[in-house]
Motif scaffolding. Structure first.
Motif, PDB file in Angstrom:
ATOM      1  N   GLU A 130       0.838  -1.213   0.000  1.00 49.69           N
ATOM      2  CA  GLU A 130       0.000   0.000   0.000  1.00 49.69           C
ATOM      3  C   GLU A 130       0.871   1.261   0.000  1.00 49.69           C
ATOM      4  OE1 GLU A 130      -2.654  -0.396   3.351  1.00 49.69           O
ATOM      5  OE2 GLU A 130      -3.669  -2.117   2.428  1.00 49.69           O
ATOM      6  N   ALA A 131       1.943   1.225   0.775  1.00 54.19           N
ATOM      7  CA  ALA A 131       2.856   2.381   0.836  1.00 54.19           C
ATOM      8  C   ALA A 131       3.502   2.614  -0.534  1.00 54.19           C
ATOM      9  CB  ALA A 131       3.922   2.158   1.900  1.00 54.19           C
ATOM     10  N   LYS A 132       3.956   1.508  -1.157  1.00 54.58           N
ATOM     11  CA  LYS A 132       4.590   1.629  -2.489  1.00 54.58           C
ATOM     12  C   LYS A 132       3.597   2.197  -3.498  1.00 54.58           C
ATOM     13  CE  LYS A 132       7.777  -2.266  -2.259  1.00 54.58           C
ATOM     14  NZ  LYS A 132       7.856  -3.665  -2.596  1.00 54.58           N
ATOM     15  N   ALA A 133       2.365   1.660  -3.486  1.00 54.62           N
ATOM     16  CA  ALA A 133       1.319   2.095  -4.433  1.00 54.62           C
ATOM     17  C   ALA A 133       1.000   3.575  -4.254  1.00 54.62           C
ATOM     18  CB  ALA A 133       0.063   1.256  -4.251  1.00 54.62           C
ATOM     19  N   ALA A 134       1.100   4.050  -3.005  1.00 51.45           N
ATOM     20  CA  ALA A 134       0.784   5.463  -2.722  1.00 51.45           C
ATOM     21  C   ALA A 134       2.012   6.358  -2.942  1.00 51.45           C
ATOM     22  CB  ALA A 134       0.289   5.600  -1.286  1.00 51.45           C
ATOM     23  N   GLY A 135       3.116   5.725  -3.392  1.00 53.58           N
ATOM     24  CA  GLY A 135       4.332   6.502  -3.643  1.00 53.58           C
ATOM     25  C   GLY A 135       5.039   6.929  -2.361  1.00 53.58           C
ATOM     26  N   GLN A 136       4.718   6.223  -1.261  1.00 59.89           N
ATOM     27  CA  GLN A 136       5.365   6.551   0.013  1.00 59.89           C
ATOM     28  C   GLN A 136       6.519   5.590   0.265  1.00 59.89           C
ATOM     29  OE1 GLN A 136       1.927   5.875   2.410  1.00 59.89           O
ATOM     30  NE2 GLN A 136       1.199   7.991   2.272  1.00 59.89           N
ATOM     31  N   PRO A 137       7.493   6.027   1.073  1.00 60.56           N
ATOM     32  CA  PRO A 137       8.588   5.097   1.381  1.00 60.56           C
ATOM     33  C   PRO A 137       8.078   3.960   2.261  1.00 60.56           C
ATOM     34  CG  PRO A 137       8.813   7.127   2.672  1.00 60.56           C
ATOM     35  CD  PRO A 137       7.674   7.340   1.711  1.00 60.56           C
ATOM     36  N   VAL A 138       8.629   2.775   2.055  1.00 54.77           N
ATOM     37  CA  VAL A 138       8.246   1.616   2.863  1.00 54.77           C
ATOM     38  C   VAL A 138       9.102   1.637   4.127  1.00 54.77           C
ATOM     39  CG1 VAL A 138       8.222  -0.919   2.952  1.00 54.77           C
ATOM     40  CG2 VAL A 138       7.614   0.265   0.839  1.00 54.77           C
ATOM     41  N   ARG A 139       8.429   1.520   5.288  1.00 56.95           N
ATOM     42  CA  ARG A 139       9.175   1.490   6.554  1.00 56.95           C
ATOM     43  C   ARG A 139      10.145   0.317   6.526  1.00 56.95           C
ATOM     44  NH1 ARG A 139       4.544   1.487  11.036  1.00 56.95           N
ATOM     45  NH2 ARG A 139       6.139   0.254  12.078  1.00 56.95           N
ATOM     46  N   LYS A 140      11.340   0.525   7.082  1.00 59.32           N
ATOM     47  CA  LYS A 140      12.354  -0.533   7.108  1.00 59.32           C
ATOM     48  C   LYS A 140      11.787  -1.791   7.782  1.00 59.32           C
ATOM     49  CE  LYS A 140      17.120  -1.297   8.529  1.00 59.32           C
ATOM     50  NZ  LYS A 140      17.157  -1.917   9.863  1.00 59.32           N
ATOM     51  N   ASP A 141      11.002  -1.573   8.837  1.00 57.24           N
ATOM     52  CA  ASP A 141      10.412  -2.702   9.567  1.00 57.24           C
ATOM     53  C   ASP A 141       9.372  -3.453   8.742  1.00 57.24           C
ATOM     54  OD1 ASP A 141      11.919  -1.914  11.655  1.00 57.24           O
ATOM     55  OD2 ASP A 141      10.288  -1.091  12.862  1.00 57.24           O
ATOM     56  N   ASP A 142       8.879  -2.820   7.663  1.00 57.65           N
ATOM     57  CA  ASP A 142       7.845  -3.450   6.841  1.00 57.65           C
ATOM     58  C   ASP A 142       8.422  -4.294   5.706  1.00 57.65           C
ATOM     59  OD1 ASP A 142       5.909  -2.445   8.442  1.00 57.65           O
ATOM     60  OD2 ASP A 142       5.134  -0.970   7.026  1.00 57.65           O
ATOM     61  N   ASP A 143       9.741  -4.399   5.647  1.00 61.83           N
ATOM     62  CA  ASP A 143      10.349  -5.314   4.689  1.00 61.83           C
ATOM     63  C   ASP A 143      10.032  -6.724   5.211  1.00 61.83           C
ATOM     64  OD1 ASP A 143      12.539  -7.304   4.124  1.00 61.83           O
ATOM     65  OD2 ASP A 143      13.130  -5.707   2.747  1.00 61.83           O
ATOM     66  N   PRO A 144       9.357  -7.571   4.396  1.00 56.22           N
ATOM     67  CA  PRO A 144       8.927  -8.880   4.897  1.00 56.22           C
ATOM     68  C   PRO A 144      10.050  -9.718   5.504  1.00 56.22           C
ATOM     69  CG  PRO A 144       7.894  -8.435   2.786  1.00 56.22           C
ATOM     70  CD  PRO A 144       8.884  -7.322   3.021  1.00 56.22           C
ATOM     71  N   GLU A 145      11.253  -9.669   4.893  1.00 54.58           N
ATOM     72  CA  GLU A 145      12.368 -10.477   5.431  1.00 54.58           C
ATOM     73  C   GLU A 145      12.827  -9.944   6.785  1.00 54.58           C
ATOM     74  OE1 GLU A 145      13.172 -13.463   4.334  1.00 54.58           O
ATOM     75  OE2 GLU A 145      11.548 -13.022   2.938  1.00 54.58           O
ATOM     76  N   VAL A 146      12.944  -8.621   6.885  1.00 54.10           N
ATOM     77  CA  VAL A 146      13.334  -7.995   8.163  1.00 54.10           C
ATOM     78  C   VAL A 146      12.284  -8.328   9.209  1.00 54.10           C
ATOM     79  CG1 VAL A 146      13.662  -5.778   9.354  1.00 54.10           C
ATOM     80  CG2 VAL A 146      14.616  -6.115   7.065  1.00 54.10           C
ATOM     81  N   PHE A 147      11.020  -8.232   8.802  1.00 51.26           N
ATOM     82  CA  PHE A 147       9.920  -8.492   9.733  1.00 51.26           C
ATOM     83  C   PHE A 147       9.962  -9.943  10.222  1.00 51.26           C
ATOM     84  CE2 PHE A 147       5.622  -9.753  10.843  1.00 51.26           C
ATOM     85  CZ  PHE A 147       5.356  -8.818  11.833  1.00 51.26           C
ATOM     86  N   LYS A 148      10.202 -10.880   9.300  1.00 51.07           N
ATOM     87  CA  LYS A 148      10.254 -12.297   9.698  1.00 51.07           C
ATOM     88  C   LYS A 148      11.373 -12.535  10.710  1.00 51.07           C
ATOM     89  CE  LYS A 148       8.206 -14.186   5.498  1.00 51.07           C
ATOM     90  NZ  LYS A 148       8.527 -14.641   4.145  1.00 51.07           N
ATOM     91  N   GLN A 149      12.512 -11.848  10.520  1.00 57.90           N
ATOM     92  CA  GLN A 149      13.626 -11.983  11.470  1.00 57.90           C
ATOM     93  C   GLN A 149      13.223 -11.455  12.847  1.00 57.90           C
ATOM     94  OE1 GLN A 149      16.840  -9.906   9.538  1.00 57.90           O
ATOM     95  NE2 GLN A 149      17.265 -11.590   8.153  1.00 57.90           N
TER      96      GLN A 149
END
Length: 198
Positions: A130-149
């Motif tokens: 949703e952030a990408k679609a709205a042209g907003q930066p994606v929070r670092k914590d919202d990276d799926p791999e980072v989040f899974k860790q």
């Protein structure tokens, strides 16, 4: 009202803590914020923490508990507080219990926001899209791999404090997969029962 909010990253602890701060007029105590404040204020414990962090080390349980002890002695925490992100381990839970007992303070409740971990990952992926679609930066914590860790770290380290508080009769589990307002209503219901006991 002295509370601990427990739950994995993305469970909604920050959102609910902000609502509790507003409702009860008590501070939300985040260990990260308290550490930075203690370092900036150059308190004795803050200076200890700074030396460890400057050397690239992890701040010990003893230092973190010292910082929490200093913080809950401040005027704004006299009516109560919400601990968020602490305790993260059984050693910290024991140290916190001892520190509170020494101060003549008792915890009122530990509230776990229980969530379905697989759905949580999907929630984060959707939030990033949703952030990408709205042209907003994606929070670092919202990276799926980072989040899974972060989720793995939570399951490995922090989830062990839940049985500890359950055994002590302090734990209440709330369904964190509900809508935000429903979660708030459930938390308020738990806390109003505590008020009746007082």
């Amino acid at each position: 009202m002295r509370l601990i909010l427990v739950g994995p990253p993305g469970a909604g602890k920050g959102t609910q803590a902000a609502r509790l701060v507003e409702k009860f007029g008590i501070p939300q105590l985040s260990t990260g914020d308290m550490l930075r404040a203690a370092v900036a204020a150059e308190t004795p414990v803050g200076l200890q923490a700074k030396a460890v962090m400057d050397a690239g080390g992890l701040v010990s349980d003893e230092i973190v508990v010292g910082i929490i002890s200093d913080r809950i002695a401040e005027a704004d925490a006299q009516k109560g507080f919400i601990l968020d992100g602490f305790p993260r381990t059984l050693a910290q839970a024991d140290a916190l219990a001892q520190m509170l007992a020494d101060s003549g303070i008792k915890l009122d409740a530990v509230i776990e926001l229980r969530v379905d971990h697989s759905k949580l990952v999907n929630r984060i992926i959707n939030r990033a899209e949703e952030a990408k679609a709205a042209g907003q930066p994606v929070r670092k914590d919202d990276d799926p791999e980072v989040f899974k860790q972060r989720l793995e770290a939570y399951n490995r380290d922090t989830a062990v404090v839940i049985p500890y508080y359950e055994k002590n009769g302090l734990l209440t589990v709330i369904d964190g997969m509900q809508a935000i307002d429903e979660v708030t209503a459930d938390i308020n219901a738990v806390l109003s029962k505590l008020d009746e006991k007082v």
